[in-house]
Write a protein that holds these residues in place. Structure first.
Motif, PDB file in Angstrom:
ATOM      1  N   CYS A 141       0.832  -1.196   0.000  1.00  0.00           N
ATOM      2  CA  CYS A 141       0.000   0.000   0.000  1.00  0.00           C
ATOM      3  C   CYS A 141       0.870   1.251   0.000  1.00  0.00           C
ATOM      4  O   CYS A 141       1.879   1.308   0.710  1.00  0.00           O
ATOM      5  CB  CYS A 141      -0.901  -0.006   1.238  1.00  0.00           C
ATOM      6  SG  CYS A 141      -2.087   1.353   1.285  1.00  0.00           S
ATOM      7  N   GLU A 177       0.725   5.528   0.431  1.00  0.00           N
ATOM      8  CA  GLU A 177      -0.089   6.620   0.952  1.00  0.00           C
ATOM      9  C   GLU A 177       0.031   7.824   0.035  1.00  0.00           C
ATOM     10  O   GLU A 177       1.139   8.278  -0.277  1.00  0.00           O
ATOM     11  CB  GLU A 177       0.389   7.017   2.349  1.00  0.00           C
ATOM     12  CG  GLU A 177      -0.387   8.187   2.919  1.00  0.00           C
ATOM     13  CD  GLU A 177       0.113   8.643   4.270  1.00  0.00           C
ATOM     14  OE1 GLU A 177      -0.578   9.477   4.872  1.00  0.00           O
ATOM     15  OE2 GLU A 177       1.174   8.174   4.726  1.00  0.00           O
ATOM     16  N   HIS A 233      -2.662  -0.901  -3.421  1.00  0.00           N
ATOM     17  CA  HIS A 233      -3.664  -0.046  -2.780  1.00  0.00           C
ATOM     18  C   HIS A 233      -3.112   1.353  -2.589  1.00  0.00           C
ATOM     19  O   HIS A 233      -1.895   1.524  -2.425  1.00  0.00           O
ATOM     20  CB  HIS A 233      -4.054  -0.597  -1.400  1.00  0.00           C
ATOM     21  CG  HIS A 233      -4.638  -1.958  -1.454  1.00  0.00           C
ATOM     22  ND1 HIS A 233      -3.866  -3.096  -1.316  1.00  0.00           N
ATOM     23  CD2 HIS A 233      -5.903  -2.376  -1.647  1.00  0.00           C
ATOM     24  CE1 HIS A 233      -4.650  -4.152  -1.420  1.00  0.00           C
ATOM     25  NE2 HIS A 233      -5.890  -3.750  -1.626  1.00  0.00           N
ATOM     26  N   TYR A 247      -3.809   4.579  -0.007  1.00  0.00           N
ATOM     27  CA  TYR A 247      -4.422   5.047   1.239  1.00  0.00           C
ATOM     28  C   TYR A 247      -4.234   6.557   1.295  1.00  0.00           C
ATOM     29  O   TYR A 247      -3.247   7.092   0.788  1.00  0.00           O
ATOM     30  CB  TYR A 247      -3.710   4.386   2.425  1.00  0.00           C
ATOM     31  CG  TYR A 247      -3.934   5.079   3.738  1.00  0.00           C
ATOM     32  CD1 TYR A 247      -5.072   4.845   4.494  1.00  0.00           C
ATOM     33  CD2 TYR A 247      -2.996   5.989   4.228  1.00  0.00           C
ATOM     34  CE1 TYR A 247      -5.275   5.491   5.699  1.00  0.00           C
ATOM     35  CE2 TYR A 247      -3.192   6.637   5.435  1.00  0.00           C
ATOM     36  CZ  TYR A 247      -4.333   6.388   6.161  1.00  0.00           C
ATOM     37  OH  TYR A 247      -4.537   7.032   7.348  1.00  0.00           O
ATOM     38  N   GLU A 289      -5.207  10.128   4.027  1.00  0.00           N
ATOM     39  CA  GLU A 289      -5.885  10.738   5.168  1.00  0.00           C
ATOM     40  C   GLU A 289      -6.079  12.213   4.852  1.00  0.00           C
ATOM     41  O   GLU A 289      -5.232  12.850   4.240  1.00  0.00           O
ATOM     42  CB  GLU A 289      -5.098  10.524   6.457  1.00  0.00           C
ATOM     43  CG  GLU A 289      -3.648  10.886   6.391  1.00  0.00           C
ATOM     44  CD  GLU A 289      -2.822  10.338   7.545  1.00  0.00           C
ATOM     45  OE1 GLU A 289      -2.097  11.137   8.160  1.00  0.00           O
ATOM     46  OE2 GLU A 289      -2.903   9.118   7.827  1.00  0.00           O
ATOM     47  N   PHE A 293     -10.415   8.986   6.320  1.00  0.00           N
ATOM     48  CA  PHE A 293      -9.419   8.030   5.851  1.00  0.00           C
ATOM     49  C   PHE A 293     -10.026   7.242   4.695  1.00  0.00           C
ATOM     50  O   PHE A 293     -11.163   6.794   4.780  1.00  0.00           O
ATOM     51  CB  PHE A 293      -8.999   7.115   6.999  1.00  0.00           C
ATOM     52  CG  PHE A 293      -8.615   7.914   8.213  1.00  0.00           C
ATOM     53  CD1 PHE A 293      -7.335   8.404   8.351  1.00  0.00           C
ATOM     54  CD2 PHE A 293      -9.558   8.229   9.181  1.00  0.00           C
ATOM     55  CE1 PHE A 293      -6.989   9.187   9.442  1.00  0.00           C
ATOM     56  CE2 PHE A 293      -9.228   9.006  10.280  1.00  0.00           C
ATOM     57  CZ  PHE A 293      -7.939   9.487  10.411  1.00  0.00           C
ATOM     58  N   LEU A 296      -9.320   4.452   1.165  1.00  0.00           N
ATOM     59  CA  LEU A 296      -8.522   3.397   0.560  1.00  0.00           C
ATOM     60  C   LEU A 296      -9.072   3.115  -0.835  1.00  0.00           C
ATOM     61  O   LEU A 296     -10.288   3.166  -1.053  1.00  0.00           O
ATOM     62  CB  LEU A 296      -8.596   2.125   1.418  1.00  0.00           C
ATOM     63  CG  LEU A 296      -7.600   1.015   1.108  1.00  0.00           C
ATOM     64  CD1 LEU A 296      -6.167   1.474   1.381  1.00  0.00           C
ATOM     65  CD2 LEU A 296      -7.924  -0.216   1.937  1.00  0.00           C
TER      66      LEU A 296
END
Length: 172
Positions: free
Chosen positions: A89, A91, A125, A127, A129, A163, A165
Motif C-alpha cells: 500500500c 499513501e 492499494h 491510502y 488521510e 481516511f 482506501l
C-alpha cells in the motif's frame, strides 16, 4: 495515464529542488485557508520545505509530481510513499493545488499520475488521510473511487479525521 480533463498547457513532471519553495507555499496557503495551520497536519511536516530531497531519497517507494504551466510555474503537486500499516500500500501525500488553479482538473490529473506510478512500483492499494474541512478534496477522492474506511491504528497526521482506501490492482 487515464484520460483526464486538464487545463490547457499544463504538464506534470517529477518534483525538482527548484520547486520546493513553491509547493511548500501552496500547501501552507491551502491549509491556512481551511483553518488547518495547526499541529497534527502537513503544515508542520519537517520535509515540507524540502520535498524533492525527501521523495528522491527512496525512488522505489516514493515519488512526488508537480503540475506546471507553460512558464514552468508550479500550480500544484502530489506524492506517495509506502504505507507500512497495509500490505503493498502507498499513501497519497500532500496533494495541493494553488487556489488560482483549482477546478481545472489538475488535482484529478495529479491523482491519475500517482495511481499509475504507484502501480508501476508494485503497490496494490492507495491510502490517504484528509480532513472534513477539505470539502473539495473529499469530493475528488470519492469521485476517483476511494472508499471511506475506519481510522487506521497508525496515522501520520493526528488531526486528520477522514481516511480512504482504493484498490488499484483491479485496474491493471
Amino acid at each position: 495515464m487515464a484520460n483526464t480533463p486538464k487545463a490547457p498547457d499544463i504538464r506534470i513532471r517529477p518534483i525538482a529542488p527548484r520547486d520546493d519553495a513553491a509547493i511548500a507555499h501552496i500547501a501552507r496557503s491551502a491549509l491556512r485557508a481551511h483553518g488547518l495551520n495547526i499541529p497534527g497536519t502537513a503544515y508542520y511536516d519537517s520535509e515540507l520545505d524540502h520535498l524533492s530531497a525527501y521523495y528522491s531519497a527512496d525512488e522505489r517507494n516514493r515519488a512526488y509530481f508537480v503540475a506546471v504551466d507553460r512558464q514552468d510555474t508550479v500550480l500544484g503537486g502530489a506524492g506517495f510513499s509506502v504505507f507500512p500499516s497495509l500490505d503493498r500500500c502507498a499513501e497519497v501525500q500532500k496533494l495541493y493545488v494553488a487556489e488560482t488553479a483549482r477546478r481545472q482538473g489538475i488535482g484529478t490529473a495529479l491523482m491519475d499520475v500517482i495511481e499509475v506510478a504507484a502501480r508501476e512500483r508494485g503497490f496494490r492499494h492507495l491510502y490517504l488521510e484528509t480532513h472534513s474541512n477539505l470539502k473539495g478534496a473529499l469530493r475528488l477522492y470519492e469521485h476517483l473511487g476511494f472508499e471511506l474506511i475506519e481510522r487506521p491504528s497508525f496515522v501520520q497526521h493526528s488531526t486528520m479525521d477522514r481516511f480512504f482506501l482504493k484498490d488499484i490492482a483491479k485496474n491493471e
